[in-house]
Design an enzyme around this catalytic site. Sequence first.
Site, mmCIF file in Angstrom:
data_model
loop_
_atom_site.group_PDB
_atom_site.id
_atom_site.type_symbol
_atom_site.label_atom_id
_atom_site.label_comp_id
_atom_site.label_asym_id
_atom_site.label_seq_id
_atom_site.Cartn_x
_atom_site.Cartn_y
_atom_site.Cartn_z
ATOM 1 C CE LYS A 5 22.319 8.800 -10.639
ATOM 2 N NZ LYS A 5 21.927 9.658 -11.720
ATOM 3 C CD GLU A 43 23.954 7.180 -16.667
ATOM 4 O OE1 GLU A 43 23.439 7.752 -15.681
ATOM 5 O OE2 GLU A 43 23.970 7.667 -17.800
#
Length: 496
Positions: A319, A325
């Site tokens: 990601k 994240e």
Amino acid sequence: MALLLLLLLAVSVVTADQDAFIGVNIGKDLSDMPNPTQVVALLKAQQIRHIRLNDADRAMLIALANTGIHVTISVPNNELLGVGQSNATAANWVARNVVAHVPATNITAIAVGSEVLTTIPNAAPILVNALKFIHSALVASNLDNQIKVSTPFSSSIILDSFPPSQAFFNRSLDPVMVPLLKLLQSTGSYLMLNVYPYYDYMQSNGVIQLDYALFRLLPPNKEAVDANTLLHYTNVFDAVVDAAYFAMAFLNFTNIPIVVTESGWPSKGDENEPDATIDNANTYNSNLIRHVLNNTGTPKHPGIAISTYIYELYNEDMKAGSLSEKNWGLFDANGVPVYILHLSDSGMMLANDTTNQTYCTARDGADPKMLQAALDWACGPGKVDCSALLQGQPCYEPDNVAAHASYAFDAYYHQKGMDSGTCYFNGVAAITTTNPSHGSCIFPGSVGRNGTFLNGTLLAPSSNSTASSSTSLNFHSGGVRSALIIGIVLWSAVFL
């Protein structure tokens, strides 16, 4: 106030027709993505019965056949334009990704796009058509009763979200929201909402307290109160969901249920994300799962199911963006739990908690005087056997109030079966997955369910010790001595 009372009555039209469920999102941005067979094996092992895919991957849908797992598939944002501009394209999408797999694969919903209004706002004009075209294709295939169509929204489209009774959708979105809600209402579908208390907390500049975001038990004076409805909110999640209900009511839609399509907490973050930790992720997701499965509902709709999909099954190391994240997952690519969920009341679902490896310890930076008071209570009215903390005993060292309080807190927490609210102690305690045992000092949480001990450790002093809760003992010499005979009623009111 009269208008708000009418809104309260109107929103109460929402009813529960089934128990809430917990599902899990499955993303694929992993450098070593397990194959579909491996993914399904993990789902079965963890008794996960509801999943949401961020696409409609053919191999995954084939692997899910004959498992009974409820599957929400998605029209990815990069396919939205074609589906929203052409009925024929939408019909072909349904034929290829739905009709080809049912009934063997239990597809129960289609998420059309994801957070379209906030991530690709230029596509907003075709969003409603995309839902209509997909639904029409389901009708043509006689599948519209078993498969619902909706689109996940970011909670950021809700403005003035606290108090919830004053919430409304961004008015510039009315040309999309009104016909979309009409479609959800007419087709018996539900509002898909992504709820992230982590981001609400991070962006609040200290207004939202961490405990409030994590579902930790709050004393009544710390609860948020909606002055218009007098409803008390003990966590961010409920407040956001109720804000969505009120925002729909503001547009005169009062009977559309809500399903939370994404919610979770990252277990690791960059230096500017200090609260993205394993302990906080464990606390949030464990409390969220318990909250949902208890059919608690929200203050506005107690007992009304708020089914929720945890974000997410795997850490996605590919990601883009910040470190957090990449670290929302419950498992790594090998199917190893990132942390051990504390789910003693969830049955077998997400049963990676088989070792019960959670502990209650003194919160970092807690006020020493408050720790001392909580220690006194635990070893007195709390009826914890604190004899291991006496001079010469295994847990006397290190001789400081934080270390001694941690032992007493953990003993009380496990003595009470790790029930919700038993690791609070007026805010100076916190749940952790890190075993605090050291040397010959073995914390109660290190003891296995069947009298065995984790990590080959030894037994701490037994409960047959001559020390009792009615004996006045001194536990650490570096500060105020622990007088244990304290008014039970007074301390119970403060710490429980």
